[in-house]
Write a protein that holds these residues in place. Sequence first.
Motif, PDB file in Angstrom:
ATOM      1  N   ASP A 273       0.848  -1.191   0.000  1.00 41.91           N
ATOM      2  CA  ASP A 273       0.000   0.000   0.000  1.00 41.91           C
ATOM      3  C   ASP A 273       0.889   1.248   0.000  1.00 41.91           C
ATOM      4  O   ASP A 273       1.536   1.533   0.997  1.00 41.91           O
ATOM      5  N   PRO A 274       0.944   1.990  -1.145  1.00 37.90           N
ATOM      6  CA  PRO A 274       0.178   1.776  -2.367  1.00 37.90           C
ATOM      7  C   PRO A 274       0.679   0.566  -3.145  1.00 37.90           C
ATOM      8  O   PRO A 274       1.830   0.156  -3.010  1.00 37.90           O
TER       9      PRO A 274
ATOM     10  N   GLY B 161      -3.836   8.676  -7.422  1.00 35.19           N
ATOM     11  CA  GLY B 161      -3.318   7.673  -6.499  1.00 35.19           C
ATOM     12  C   GLY B 161      -4.383   6.816  -5.859  1.00 35.19           C
ATOM     13  O   GLY B 161      -4.081   5.718  -5.376  1.00 35.19           O
TER      14      GLY B 161
ATOM     15  N   ARG C 215      -4.275   2.971  -3.680  1.00 35.34           N
ATOM     16  CA  ARG C 215      -4.103   3.149  -2.238  1.00 35.34           C
ATOM     17  C   ARG C 215      -5.209   2.468  -1.434  1.00 35.34           C
ATOM     18  O   ARG C 215      -6.334   2.359  -1.889  1.00 35.34           O
TER      19      ARG C 215
ATOM     20  N   ALA D 168      -2.663   4.460   2.497  1.00 40.60           N
ATOM     21  CA  ALA D 168      -1.479   5.295   2.259  1.00 40.60           C
ATOM     22  C   ALA D 168      -1.895   6.724   1.938  1.00 40.60           C
ATOM     23  O   ALA D 168      -3.002   6.972   1.453  1.00 40.60           O
TER      24      ALA D 168
ATOM     25  N   TYR E  47       5.193   8.404   1.020  1.00 44.42           N
ATOM     26  CA  TYR E  47       4.197   7.344   0.966  1.00 44.42           C
ATOM     27  C   TYR E  47       4.484   6.205   1.916  1.00 44.42           C
ATOM     28  O   TYR E  47       3.680   5.294   2.063  1.00 44.42           O
TER      29      TYR E  47
END
Length: 409
Positions: A147-148, A364, A368, A371, A408
């Motif tokens: 994650d991601p 994103g 995700r 995250a 991240y």
Amino acid sequence: MRELAERLGVNPNTVAAAYRTLRERGVIETAGRRGSRVRSKPATTARELIRVEVPPGVRNLSEGNPDPALLPALAGAFAAAAEEGDREPVLYGHAPVEPELARLARAGLDADGVPDGPVAVTSGALDAMERVLMAHLRPGDAVAVEDPGWGSLLDLVPALGLRTVPVGVDDEGPSPDDVRKALAGGARALIVTDRAQNPTGAALSAARARALRTVLADHPETLLVEDDHGHHIVDLPLHALAGTTRSWAFVRSAAKAYGPDLRLAVLTGDAVTLDRVRGRQRLGPGWVSRIVQRAVVRLWSEGAVDPAAVAARYGRRRDALIGELARRGITAHGRSGMNVWVPVPDETGAVARLLHAGWAVAPGARFRLSAPPGIRVTVSTLAEGETEPLAETIAAALGPAGGPVRTYA
């Protein structure tokens, strides 16, 4: 179930079958004694719907595709494979794996330190992962995922009636502490991308691989699944985890280096896992076209792709964009592969402003679970003269009012 059967006036087996169908379709998720819950969104296509509509004239860097100019021509390989098929047609009952494909694949795996094991061929990496997960897990089981991470995988896991447990990643791969926590919390499987992680470009370092092996050694019953779709497009060495646990599978796809439409991945693993996968495959599609397998053998044998040259081309494009962003005070990530991940404070706003300025990037949210937000920029076709304007536009889209950008990990 008995109460519902009485209320509806149907057999309890009918209610049980309905629950099973809902789990299989990803409409509900089960959590053992805590019961079943309706998912907030259908699992099968939730992330596929998070896409940017790219109008004419906008530069599309959102789709995650390889550079067509770096893919090999397929006509000659398929013509030769078809001729071979005319001479020796594959019929029912024949071996599902082309012997030369298995030999070449096994030689490559041996060279990279992947433990010995049988070889199967599947219709791409996601097909392999689905078959491996279904060979070992039951609805309600938890799977630790990056994650991601890869959006299609994040949809697949709940669609199979399984639960996702997010594991943070940095440039060197999954966090050992997060993996330890997930496995201690009951996750029965772990899926790791070895190189060219989508969307962050992470690649397992030797030190990170050692740390993860230590964690996995304490949980030998974990099903370990490794994805090496970056094979032949990255120049970083493989640091495989395979063999650390009793049940493991290692997937190597031909999509990124040779073409997504080939729909071919090589799968190896422990004998029990491969036996289950091949047995179930026989009851479905049976096998992946041997003509396709023979064409891939031709591509491999004739050196249709120069892995070092492809990796260098993608590397220059990634490094150039990351460098231009750094000069503007923006942190971005892309250690390997064809994507650059840019953490942003306002994902929706950044995507919209970039689109308005003529650049389409992937939001994103497609990648995700928990995250922080970000955007994914696919640099596979990014021309040298586009890098600076793109970086300038990203900087303007984030803007000084956006506040600090979180990483991240």
